[in-house]
Design a protein around this motif. Sequence first.
Motif, short mmCIF file in Angstrom:
data_model
loop_
_atom_site.label_atom_id
_atom_site.label_comp_id
_atom_site.label_asym_id
_atom_site.label_seq_id
_atom_site.Cartn_x
_atom_site.Cartn_y
_atom_site.Cartn_z
N SER A 145 35.52 40.22 39.95
CA SER A 145 36.71 39.40 39.73
C SER A 145 37.93 40.30 39.67
O SER A 145 37.83 41.50 39.37
CB SER A 145 36.58 38.59 38.43
N TYR A 146 39.12 39.72 39.97
CA TYR A 146 40.33 40.55 40.00
C TYR A 146 40.67 41.08 38.60
O TYR A 146 41.05 42.23 38.44
CB TYR A 146 41.51 39.76 40.56
N PRO A 196 38.57 41.36 35.30
CA PRO A 196 37.33 41.16 34.56
C PRO A 196 37.59 40.73 33.12
O PRO A 196 38.64 41.02 32.55
CB PRO A 196 36.65 42.53 34.62
N GLN A 197 36.59 40.07 32.55
CA GLN A 197 36.72 39.57 31.19
C GLN A 197 36.87 40.73 30.21
O GLN A 197 36.14 41.72 30.27
CB GLN A 197 35.51 38.73 30.80
N TYR A 241 41.60 47.54 42.82
CA TYR A 241 40.48 46.59 42.79
C TYR A 241 39.27 47.19 43.52
O TYR A 241 38.14 47.17 43.01
CB TYR A 241 40.87 45.27 43.44
N ASN A 268 35.78 48.59 41.55
CA ASN A 268 34.54 47.86 41.78
C ASN A 268 33.50 48.65 42.57
O ASN A 268 32.30 48.46 42.36
CB ASN A 268 34.83 46.54 42.50
N LYS A 322 29.23 35.55 42.19
CA LYS A 322 29.87 35.41 40.89
C LYS A 322 28.91 35.73 39.75
O LYS A 322 29.24 36.43 38.79
CB LYS A 322 30.42 33.99 40.73
N GLY A 369 27.90 39.57 39.95
CA GLY A 369 29.01 40.47 40.24
C GLY A 369 28.85 41.84 39.64
O GLY A 369 29.10 42.86 40.29
#
Length: 590
Positions: A278-279, A281-282, A486, A490, A574, A577
Motif C-alpha cells: 500500500s502507498y 502502510p498502516q 514507494y 517495498n 492485498k 502484501g
Amino acid sequence: MEIGPPSSSRFKLYDHLQLLEFPDKYVIKPVDSPHEGFSVDRRDGNIKPLDDNTSSVNATKVSTIFGVGGTIRLLAGTYLLVITSREEAGTFLGFPIFRVTAMKFLPCNANLRFATAQERRDEAYFRTLLQALETTPGLYFSYETDLTVNLQRRCKLAVGWTSKPMWKQADPRYVWNWHLLEELIECKLDGFITPLLQGSYQVAELQLKNSPSVISLISRRCTRRLGTRMWRRGANLEGDTANFVESEQIMEINGFKFSLLQVRGSIPLLWEQIVDLSYKPQLKINKHEDTPKVVQRHFHDLSQRYGEIMVVNLTDQDGAEGELGKAYVTEMARLPNVRFVAFDFHHICGTTNFDNLGVLYEEIGDEFEKQGYFLVDADGNILEEQKGVIRSNCIDCLDRTNVTQNYMAQKSLNLQLQRIGVLDSAECVSMFGDDYTKFRTIWAEQGDEISLQYAGTYALKGDLVRYGKQTVSGAIKDGISAMSRYYLNNFQDGVRQDALDLISGRYTVGANSPSQLQPIGGSQPSFLPVASALLIGGVTVTSFTIHQAGRNTQQYLASALWAGVTAGVVAMIKVNGRHLCSRPRLCHLI
C-alpha cells in the motif's frame, strides 16, 4: 586558528597509501613512509606488521588507496574495507574534508573452498550486502581533524585531545564504520584507521556587506539505530531513535566562529510501519510496559549532551499521524522539564506557505533565542554558549523537518550577525540575494543527502528550502521521488536494511549460531511477478471483452469471468502484501 584544546602535536592520518596485491596477502603501506604498514593474509584475514623485506616486484597488482575503513569477519573469512576514490568537499575549521566516492571490500576468504553448500549460499548473500555497502552515500572523513565532535564540545576537551589517534578523538555514535575498526585498533595501526562520518557536509562563501565569511553545514548521522525508512522507525528499548541526525551550522566571519546545533530523530516510541504494497502502510504503536522508560532514556541522553530540550512535533494532528502524536503527548507529559510543541506543518503551511513557519516561531522564538548559540573569538575565548537544542521531527524526519530546521537556522544566523554588528537590528540575511541563495542551497543539498541515506531518494519539499515556494519542476521532482520511495521501500530496502544491520554490528556473523543463518540460504518464492502479470492481463482482457460485450451473451460471461479473476488477484495481493515485499532477513525490528 586551531579550534580545540591546545596541543603540542596534532595527529595526522596517512593520506596516500599503496595497496600491493600478492597471491597470498594484501600489503598496505604509506607512499611517503614505505617502511611502515601492514599485511593481511588472504586466506584468513590475519593482520601482521609489515615485513621489511616486502617488495612490490612479485605483486600481481599495485594501486593507490586513500584510507582503510576496517575489517569484517563473515563465514569463510575476513573482508578488508579500503577507500579507492575521494573528492575534497571543502575545509572544516581550516582542515581539508573529503567525501568518499568509491570504496571496496577486499576478500580474504580462500577458505571458502572448504565451506559447505549452505555456507557458500550464506556467504554469497553476505557478499551481496557488502556490495550494497560499497555504494553507501554521504561518507566523509579528514586526515587532520575529527568530524564527529561539535564545535562547542571540542573547545572544552582536555589539553592534548588533538594529539590522540583519530579514532580516539571520535564520538563512536557518529562513526559509521566503528564496528569495523576493532581488529585494526588491536593491532595498533592508528595511522591507518579512518573513521567515517555518514551525513552531509555543505559549505559556501558569502560576502555580507563586504565582510567575507564562510558558512558550513555538517550533519552527523547516529549509528545506534541505523536503518532504512520503513524498516527502522521509532526507538529501540535503549532509547535510540531511527534517523537521528545532529546538524551543526558554523559561520566564520571577522575572526569569529558561531555554531548552532539542531537535532532530528524519529518519534521515540515503540512503533512500526511495515510495508505491504500500500502507498501508506498502516502505522502501528506497539504497546510495551517499558515505553515510559524508553522515552525517559532518550531525553535523558539528549539533556546530558545538549542541555535544555524543546521538542517540535511537525506531524499531522489527525489520522494515523494524529494517533501517534497523541501517544507522544501522553508520554511527554511524564517529562515536565522538556517542553513539547505540536505544529501541524501540513495544515498550517501546506505545500507553498513556507512563511507560515512564522506562526511556530511566534510560539517558540523566545525560548529558542534563550537557548542561544556558541560563539568563540579569534583568540579562542568563548563568548557565548548554546544552552539547549530543538529536537524536530515529522514522521520520516526528512522533508518537513528539513524545512523547519532551515527556518530556525536562518533566524539564528540573523541574531549572530547582529551580535557582532555585521547586520543592524532591522536587517536580515534574506535581504542579500546572492548570499541568501547560497544559504538556502546548502540546506537544500543537506536535506537531499540525508534523505538519500534513509529513504533512498532526494528530499521532498526541497523547493520550499531553495526558493521559499513550490515550483512546477519541483512538484514533478517530488512526484518522481515519492514513487521512487514507494518502489525502494517495498522491493529493495529489505536487503539494504540487512546490509546496515551487518555494518553496524547489530547482526554478527558467527559459526556458533548456524540456525540464525537458515533464512538466508532458503529460497522464499515470490508470487509478485505472477500476480502482477495476472492483474495486468486481467484488466486488459476485461476491458477488451467489455468493449466487445455488445455482440453476444458469451462476451458478457467472459467479461464477468475476467473481472472476477482480476478482483481475486487484487484481493490476493492485498492480503499477502507483506509477504510480497522485500523484507530484512537478519534481525527483528526492535
